[in-house]
Write a protein that holds these residues in place. Sequence first.
Motif, PDB file in Angstrom:
ATOM      1  N   PHE A 180       0.835  -1.206   0.000  1.00  0.00           N
ATOM      2  CA  PHE A 180       0.000   0.000   0.000  1.00  0.00           C
ATOM      3  C   PHE A 180       0.870   1.257   0.000  1.00  0.00           C
ATOM      4  CE2 PHE A 180      -3.477  -2.704   1.830  1.00  0.00           C
ATOM      5  CZ  PHE A 180      -4.399  -2.447   0.835  1.00  0.00           C
ATOM      6  N   TYR A 181       1.956   1.227   0.751  1.00  0.00           N
ATOM      7  CA  TYR A 181       2.838   2.393   0.827  1.00  0.00           C
ATOM      8  C   TYR A 181       3.419   2.717  -0.551  1.00  0.00           C
ATOM      9  CZ  TYR A 181       6.701   5.383   2.336  1.00  0.00           C
ATOM     10  OH  TYR A 181       7.579   6.432   2.493  1.00  0.00           O
ATOM     11  N   ARG A 185       2.555   6.120  -2.836  1.00  0.00           N
ATOM     12  CA  ARG A 185       3.687   6.982  -3.192  1.00  0.00           C
ATOM     13  C   ARG A 185       3.685   7.318  -4.675  1.00  0.00           C
ATOM     14  NH1 ARG A 185       6.923   9.806   0.218  1.00  0.00           N
ATOM     15  NH2 ARG A 185       8.744   9.397  -1.095  1.00  0.00           N
ATOM     16  N   LYS A 186       3.130   6.420  -5.497  1.00  0.00           N
ATOM     17  CA  LYS A 186       3.128   6.641  -6.941  1.00  0.00           C
ATOM     18  C   LYS A 186       1.973   7.528  -7.415  1.00  0.00           C
ATOM     19  CE  LYS A 186       5.508   2.388  -8.285  1.00  0.00           C
ATOM     20  NZ  LYS A 186       5.440   1.164  -9.114  1.00  0.00           N
ATOM     21  N   ILE A 187       0.995   7.742  -6.567  1.00  0.00           N
ATOM     22  CA  ILE A 187      -0.146   8.581  -6.952  1.00  0.00           C
ATOM     23  C   ILE A 187       0.250  10.053  -6.843  1.00  0.00           C
ATOM     24  CG2 ILE A 187      -2.516   9.234  -6.405  1.00  0.00           C
ATOM     25  CD1 ILE A 187      -3.020   6.474  -5.409  1.00  0.00           C
ATOM     26  N   SER A 188      -0.022  10.797  -7.877  1.00  0.00           N
ATOM     27  CA  SER A 188       0.326  12.221  -7.897  1.00  0.00           C
ATOM     28  C   SER A 188      -0.501  12.990  -6.866  1.00  0.00           C
ATOM     29  CB  SER A 188       0.082  12.799  -9.297  1.00  0.00           C
ATOM     30  OG  SER A 188       0.299  14.194  -9.298  1.00  0.00           O
ATOM     31  N   LEU A 213      -9.263   4.985  -5.879  1.00  0.00           N
ATOM     32  CA  LEU A 213      -8.152   4.606  -6.750  1.00  0.00           C
ATOM     33  C   LEU A 213      -7.472   3.325  -6.262  1.00  0.00           C
ATOM     34  CD1 LEU A 213      -6.466   8.081  -7.438  1.00  0.00           C
ATOM     35  CD2 LEU A 213      -7.780   6.695  -9.058  1.00  0.00           C
ATOM     36  N   ALA A 214      -7.525   3.100  -4.950  1.00  0.00           N
ATOM     37  CA  ALA A 214      -6.849   1.937  -4.363  1.00  0.00           C
ATOM     38  C   ALA A 214      -7.730   0.705  -4.275  1.00  0.00           C
ATOM     39  CB  ALA A 214      -6.335   2.293  -2.968  1.00  0.00           C
ATOM     40  N   SER A 219      -8.857  -4.803  -2.824  1.00  0.00           N
ATOM     41  CA  SER A 219      -9.573  -6.058  -3.073  1.00  0.00           C
ATOM     42  C   SER A 219      -8.607  -7.233  -3.165  1.00  0.00           C
ATOM     43  CB  SER A 219     -10.397  -5.950  -4.354  1.00  0.00           C
ATOM     44  OG  SER A 219      -9.570  -5.679  -5.470  1.00  0.00           O
ATOM     45  N   THR A 220      -7.442  -6.990  -3.748  1.00  0.00           N
ATOM     46  CA  THR A 220      -6.435  -8.050  -3.853  1.00  0.00           C
ATOM     47  C   THR A 220      -5.906  -8.444  -2.481  1.00  0.00           C
ATOM     48  OG1 THR A 220      -5.771  -7.284  -6.044  1.00  0.00           O
ATOM     49  CG2 THR A 220      -4.225  -8.694  -4.869  1.00  0.00           C
ATOM     50  N   ILE A 221      -5.566  -7.440  -1.670  1.00  0.00           N
ATOM     51  CA  ILE A 221      -5.068  -7.712  -0.318  1.00  0.00           C
ATOM     52  C   ILE A 221      -6.151  -8.380   0.519  1.00  0.00           C
ATOM     53  CG2 ILE A 221      -4.112  -6.672   1.759  1.00  0.00           C
ATOM     54  CD1 ILE A 221      -2.272  -6.635  -0.694  1.00  0.00           C
TER      55      ILE A 221
END
Length: 305
Positions: A180-181, A185-188, A213-214, A219-221
């Motif tokens: 998640f971190y 970090r990649k989201i503007s 956005l996450a 859902s995967t986690i």
Amino acid sequence: MTEFKKKSPRKSHKRFGVYEIVVLCLLVLYSAAVLALILWGFSASFRTYASITKNPWKVFDNLKIDNYIAVFEDFKTLKEHAGGFKTVYFEEMFLNSLLYAGGGAFLQSICTAAIAYCTAKYDNKCSTIIHYVVIITLSLPIVGNLASMLTVTKKLKLYDTIIGSWIMKFGFNNIYYMIFYAFFRKISWEYAESAFLDGGSHYTVFFRIMLPLAVPVISTIFLLNFIQYWNDFETPYMFLPNHTTSAVMLYMSIIGGGGTWAGPSPVDITTQLAAAFMVFLPIFVLFLVFKNKIMGNLSEGGIKG
């Protein structure tokens, strides 16, 4: 004029070395062995113990569904109820597994996502401390805390309750925090700045922009946590004695007698196999349906351009 025909570039074929060939052969043999064991166990779940003992390799000999019917009759335990004891059958154990795994996986996934977002997007001493505490604690083994956990849950009236097991899972100190971190970090941060210009608050940014956005990663986690808690045996056995799950049920069917186990002691191996496949089937189907999403979302770790 003479026209010259352009030669199409030759496709280069990758040549496998000796190491790659050896590894590939070992993986094929391992996969074949595991698949053969699963298929043999599935076939044995439809046979009788006498048939397996006499002809173990005749996988299609004397197939019946009696073992699966016996699961609903022989797999039972006792729980305290209204000053006495109540018999719990396979259906209720299956439901306990759904509640334990589903609620715990959801709360842990949401909590981890929220804390990872705060540490990834807010640069202050508190977020820095939390980030490095998670990294350090993940690298250090924690042992010998079972007695203290039992004492705390009993003092807080959380022992032997499904809600208590959910609260125990409501944390962020797990390996998925790093996923998640990296994602946040990649989201503007321009998304947040645009929301601030429109009068939005930090809560608006998180719940209406960042969290949606996450959703693929969450859902995967959630699915990975659900599979882990579905197969968890130790925690329900210690903290949910009156809420027997399907994993605990399988263990009790092997050791038989004693405790609150009310079924035969022990259950035949063929009936145990039938129960194991009934518990294994939902997770197997879940993984087959979402395997591409699980691998894709974890490998990408961010938003596609």
